[in-house]
Design an enzyme around this catalytic site. Structure first.
Site, PDB file in Angstrom:
ATOM      1  N   SER A 113       2.663 -20.899 -21.858  1.00  0.00           N
ATOM      2  CA  SER A 113       3.376 -19.631 -21.903  1.00  0.00           C
ATOM      3  C   SER A 113       3.210 -18.828 -20.623  1.00  0.00           C
ATOM      4  O   SER A 113       3.942 -17.878 -20.402  1.00  0.00           O
ATOM      5  CB  SER A 113       2.922 -18.799 -23.104  1.00  0.00           C
ATOM      6  OG  SER A 113       1.687 -18.206 -22.852  1.00  0.00           O
ATOM      7  N   LYS A 150      -1.367 -12.675 -21.286  1.00  0.00           N
ATOM      8  CA  LYS A 150      -0.008 -12.251 -20.963  1.00  0.00           C
ATOM      9  C   LYS A 150      -0.039 -11.174 -19.884  1.00  0.00           C
ATOM     10  O   LYS A 150      -1.081 -10.602 -19.580  1.00  0.00           O
ATOM     11  CB  LYS A 150       0.694 -11.673 -22.198  1.00  0.00           C
ATOM     12  CG  LYS A 150       0.896 -12.653 -23.349  1.00  0.00           C
ATOM     13  CD  LYS A 150       2.104 -13.538 -23.138  1.00  0.00           C
ATOM     14  CE  LYS A 150       2.280 -14.512 -24.288  1.00  0.00           C
ATOM     15  NZ  LYS A 150       1.144 -15.428 -24.442  1.00  0.00           N
TER      16      LYS A 150
END
Lengths: 193, 193
Positions: A113, A150
DNA sequence: TTACTTGATTAATGTTACAATATTCAAAAT
DNA sequence: ATTTTGAATATTGTAACATTAATCAAGTAA
């Protein structure tokens, strides 16, 4: 129809979840602890998760010092590089990557990701939990108990966590979520061989 | 006797145990933790019992984890591999990334020709000059005096250097070129902050 | 054939419930 | 005045529960 209409039926011997297939590779117990220490304890035990997205190690040990030569130069310049294009100095990886060794730990990344930020599957990222996260930082956070790495971003007054991969959607943080920042990702390392 | 025989009765307003009169002076919560960590956690929270004389400084609870304890947990051996796999929690970046320190040096990358291998502009790669390069390795080489980091490949009898970026073309090595392999890229590190 | 879907099976995980214990209050008994 | 008794309410460890997750194999679709 009053019918015996089994369609996918039959005995499944050996079916069912496997023993010790959980987060820790071992059984768990319920204990009662003071409320104010819950998050401390959770920070501690995530280190021992084995089957989850990440596995974490600590760096609070004696760090070795190993200054080696560093050559800085421009690679695809297109033109031959004169000798002065690179200079030589000493570099130690621990010193280079770790500022606050007491507050630093490592997280091995599983998944893709964050691939557009150059963080690949199986990389180890360096997390400094003493730094306060700002927008633009890559952070280790937990959302409703799930850990994720993230990019922290903000849209108006709402915080967002942006994955660095088009396949994944941004996550907008709202009050109903349990959201916690565990630290700022200050570096990444990868082993090829 | 069927009798209303209240003897010590009556309402006791304000009776009952007082709030936060427990061990910790605060409320508690139930959490689930891995069995092998229960005693660690109990050692930790005992510090916060209000009647406890032991006043340990707020030192990080992870630091109280002694190697002896760690060894203890391995012995019961009820659990198969997971405990075994994770007994080595220490990670030292120098040890992790450097095998042959005498033969290792670092190179800072400029440019994006290896971006698909996760090597970005300004990254530092670790080069081991003691390893012999094989096809499939990322190597540091010089071509006609120019340094480059590329993937070593072979097409029939010809060696090729493949960039990890579509924007750049493979370089085929031939006898007219001055070509030298300086070492094998064994890792890469990046600093975000 | 191969891959997907479905339901059966069983463990993991977080939360709630519960029983036993502890603490506090005040009426009743001494 | 002091002690006893029972009511009231919090603590604390553990059991139970509901939900989720993982795994297997039969059935279905491609």
């Amino acid at each position: 129809m009053i019918k015996n209409k089994k369609q996918h039926g039959g005995l499944r011997i050996g079916a069912g979840r496997k023993l010790h297939s959980g987060l820790y590779g071992e059984s768990t117990k319920v204990i009662r602890v003071p409320t104010s220490k819950v998050s401390d304890i959770q920070k501690y035990i995530i280190q021992f998760q084995v089957n989850n997205v990440i596995d974490v190690s600590k760096s609070n040990f004696l760090l070795t010092h190993q200054p080696l030569d560093l050559f800085e130069y421009k690679v695809p310049a297109g033109f031959p590089s004169p000798a002065e294009d690179y200079k030589e100095k000493k570099l130690d990886l621990n010193e280079y990557l770790i500022k606050q060794k007491e507050a630093t730990f490592f997280v091995r990344i599983k998944g893709d990701s964050m691939i557009d930020a150059g963080i690949h599957d199986n990389d180890i990222v360096i997390v400094d939990k003493s730094q306060t996260a700002s927008t633009g930082d890559i952070i280790l956070a937990s959302i409703d108990g799930d850990f994720t790495v993230k990019l922290l971003s903000r849209n108006k007054s709402k915080y967002q966590l942006l994955p660095a991969n088009e396949k994944y959607k941004p996550i907008e943080i709202n009050e109903s979520m349990q959201f916690e920042v565990w630290g700022v990702v200050t570096g990444a390392v990868r082993k090829f061989k």
